[in-house]
Design an enzyme around this catalytic site. Structure first.
Site, mmCIF file in Angstrom:
data_model
loop_
_atom_site.group_PDB
_atom_site.id
_atom_site.type_symbol
_atom_site.label_atom_id
_atom_site.label_comp_id
_atom_site.label_asym_id
_atom_site.label_seq_id
_atom_site.Cartn_x
_atom_site.Cartn_y
_atom_site.Cartn_z
ATOM 1 N N HIS A 20 0.808 -1.023 -0.146
ATOM 2 C CA HIS A 20 -0.122 -0.178 0.176
ATOM 3 C C HIS A 20 1.148 1.256 0.046
ATOM 4 O O HIS A 20 1.528 1.372 0.731
ATOM 5 C CB HIS A 20 -0.974 -0.313 1.572
ATOM 6 N N HIS A 68 -2.055 9.432 5.869
ATOM 7 C CA HIS A 68 -2.780 10.970 4.912
ATOM 8 C C HIS A 68 -2.803 12.168 5.169
ATOM 9 O O HIS A 68 -3.100 12.703 4.863
ATOM 10 C CB HIS A 68 -4.544 10.761 5.396
ATOM 11 N N PRO A 102 -7.807 6.333 -4.351
ATOM 12 C CA PRO A 102 -6.750 7.684 -4.635
ATOM 13 C C PRO A 102 -8.245 8.393 -3.507
ATOM 14 O O PRO A 102 -9.195 8.121 -3.395
ATOM 15 C CB PRO A 102 -8.523 7.293 -5.845
ATOM 16 N N ARG A 103 -7.738 9.414 -3.498
ATOM 17 C CA ARG A 103 -8.516 10.122 -2.225
ATOM 18 C C ARG A 103 -8.470 11.547 -3.067
ATOM 19 O O ARG A 103 -7.916 11.923 -3.737
ATOM 20 C CB ARG A 103 -7.423 10.679 -1.324
ATOM 21 N N GLY A 175 -8.839 -1.939 3.325
ATOM 22 C CA GLY A 175 -9.535 -1.000 3.984
ATOM 23 C C GLY A 175 -9.893 -1.955 5.489
ATOM 24 O O GLY A 175 -9.635 -2.837 5.042
ATOM 25 N N HIS A 202 -8.703 -8.583 0.267
ATOM 26 C CA HIS A 202 -8.077 -8.775 1.383
ATOM 27 C C HIS A 202 -9.058 -9.806 1.388
ATOM 28 O O HIS A 202 -10.751 -9.413 2.156
ATOM 29 C CB HIS A 202 -8.139 -7.372 2.284
ATOM 30 N N GLU A 205 -9.244 -11.579 6.794
ATOM 31 C CA GLU A 205 -8.233 -10.484 7.361
ATOM 32 C C GLU A 205 -8.291 -11.341 9.222
ATOM 33 O O GLU A 205 -6.609 -11.531 10.018
ATOM 34 C CB GLU A 205 -7.068 -9.504 6.905
ATOM 35 N N ASP A 288 2.944 -3.079 4.425
ATOM 36 C CA ASP A 288 3.187 -1.594 4.744
ATOM 37 C C ASP A 288 4.282 -1.467 5.129
ATOM 38 O O ASP A 288 4.394 -1.152 6.237
ATOM 39 C CB ASP A 288 2.065 -0.823 5.412
#
Ligand SMILES: CNc1ncnc2c1ncn2[C@@H]1O[C@H](COP(=O)(O)O)[C@@H](O)[C@H]1O
Ligand SMILES: [Zn+2]
Length: 348
Positions: A20, A68, A102-103, A175, A202, A205, A288
């Site tokens: 990510h 973020h 995408p943000r 997420g 995912h 998890e 990550d």
């Protein structure tokens, strides 16, 4: 980073398929971001989980929120993405599939479209600088955002798949796994599949998601992220395992991420063992690398020391990952040639 892997693991050519973008930001880059935004009063300890530390998965998701805040403009994304790509290359990764959500950021005027364009720009920039790594992009759906946003994200990914000459190869579903339900996202995922986007989801998890995992496995996805609770020994089921095996769906396995996020109690109990012993395609990944203070060389070394893999086994593991990439066969062939050329040096 907590440690540095031995030379063999650093020089081993590697494929990274589960990374990510904003979870992969190194200390060095975080420092640059903090100095750009001193008013946020963000300190290092808030963006990474160090050696021996553990967090709940919920706390890990708080960490992403902090990152973020630091990465909210085109300029930030360009820097973060180019730094992350260069760092993977420096760690011996020859092929990388980067994923990111995408943000939109009202403050800086960032749109989702510009977000994806900027990641693509970073990939092209690294290529033109001659960084020794092939990079592809997976557009991520954040499961927290529900049906409509998922469908919009698929449309965006579809557009970019067509306009980027194969740089956008697929879609990721990620997420907070405790929020939302996969069934609401099925129409979007089905559409993605129909238009030729590859799917990495995912899955399982966290425990007790048998119904959701079953639904998502019926698509079926092209790869699975984590799959921690799929097998019967940990509360999954034989029928889930059978679906994964029958469809030969590779698993992306992230040892440090799962142990630090406490979904797996310790390295020796990691489900890598279950799937690897079955001979099922199992790919070592970082998830990550910034947040969990690791890199891919360390993850390979950890897998080897925990499960008693020989150097030959480790080599096969990294070679086998090539067959699981989303880029076409021509890229697979080129990578295999590269591996063949490097092998004598690694085993010298
Ligand atoms: C630890 N296990 C995990 N499980 C599920 N989703 C994860 C994750 N680690 C990261 N993400 C997803 O990736 C985002 C950060 O990168 P991007 O902003 O997209 O580049 C997180 O917000 C989350 O949606
Ligand atoms: Zn992940």
């Amino acid at each position: 980073m907590d440690n540095e892997a031995d030379v063999f693991y650093r020089e081993l050519p590697k494929v990274e398929l589960h990374a990510h973008l904003n979870g992969s930001v190194s200390c060095h880059t975080i420092e640059k971001l903090i100095s750009r935004k001193p008013h946020l009063n963000i300190e290092h300890g808030m963006t990474a989980i160090g050696k021996g530390q553990r967090r709940t998965l919920e706390e890990c998701f708080q960490v992403f929120k902090v990152i973020h805040q630091l990465v909210d403009s085109e300029e930030d994304i360009l820097m973060v993405a180019t730094d992350v790509i260069r760092e993977f290359a420096a760690d011996g990764v020859k092929y990388l599939e980067l994923r990111s959500t995408p943000r939109e950021e009202k403050n800086t005027g960032l749109t989702k479209k510009r977000y994806v364009e900027t990641v693509i720009k970073a990939i092209k920039q690294c290529k033109s600088e001659g960084v020794d790594i092939e990079v592809r992009f997976l557009v991520a759906i954040d499961r927290r955002n529900g049906t409509e946003v998922a469908m919009e994200t698929v449309k965006l990914a579809e557009e970019f798949m067509l306009s980027t000459d194969g740089l956008v190869v697929g879609l990721d579903l990620s997420g907070d796994p405790t929020v939302g339900h996969g069934k609401d996202l099925l129409p979007a995922l089905q559409r993605a599949k129909n238009c030729g986007l590859k799917l990495s989801l995912h899955l399982s998890e966290v425990p007790s998601q048998l119904e959701e995992s079953d639904l998502l496995l019926n698509l079926p996805p092209d790869r699975i992220g984590h799959g921690t609770f799929l097998h019967p020994e940990v509360g999954g089921s034989q029928s889930l395992v059978d679906k994964v095996v029958m469809n030969n769906i590779p698993l992306e396995l992230c040892l440090t991420s799962n142990v630090k996020g406490q979904t797996v109690p310790c390295y020796s109990k990691h489900h890598f063992k279950y799937w690897y012993q079955k001979g099922h395609p199992s790919i070592i990944c970082t998830d990550d690398k910034g947040v969990f203070s690791t890199d891919l060389s360390q993850e390979y070394q950890l897998a080897a020391s925990t499960f008693g893999l020989s150097r030959e086994d480790v080599w096969k593991l990294s070679l086998q990952a090539i067959d699981c990439i989303f880029a076409p066969d021509t890229v697979k062939q080129q990578l295999k040639l590269k591996w063949a050329a490097i092998k004598p040096q690694v085993f010298k």
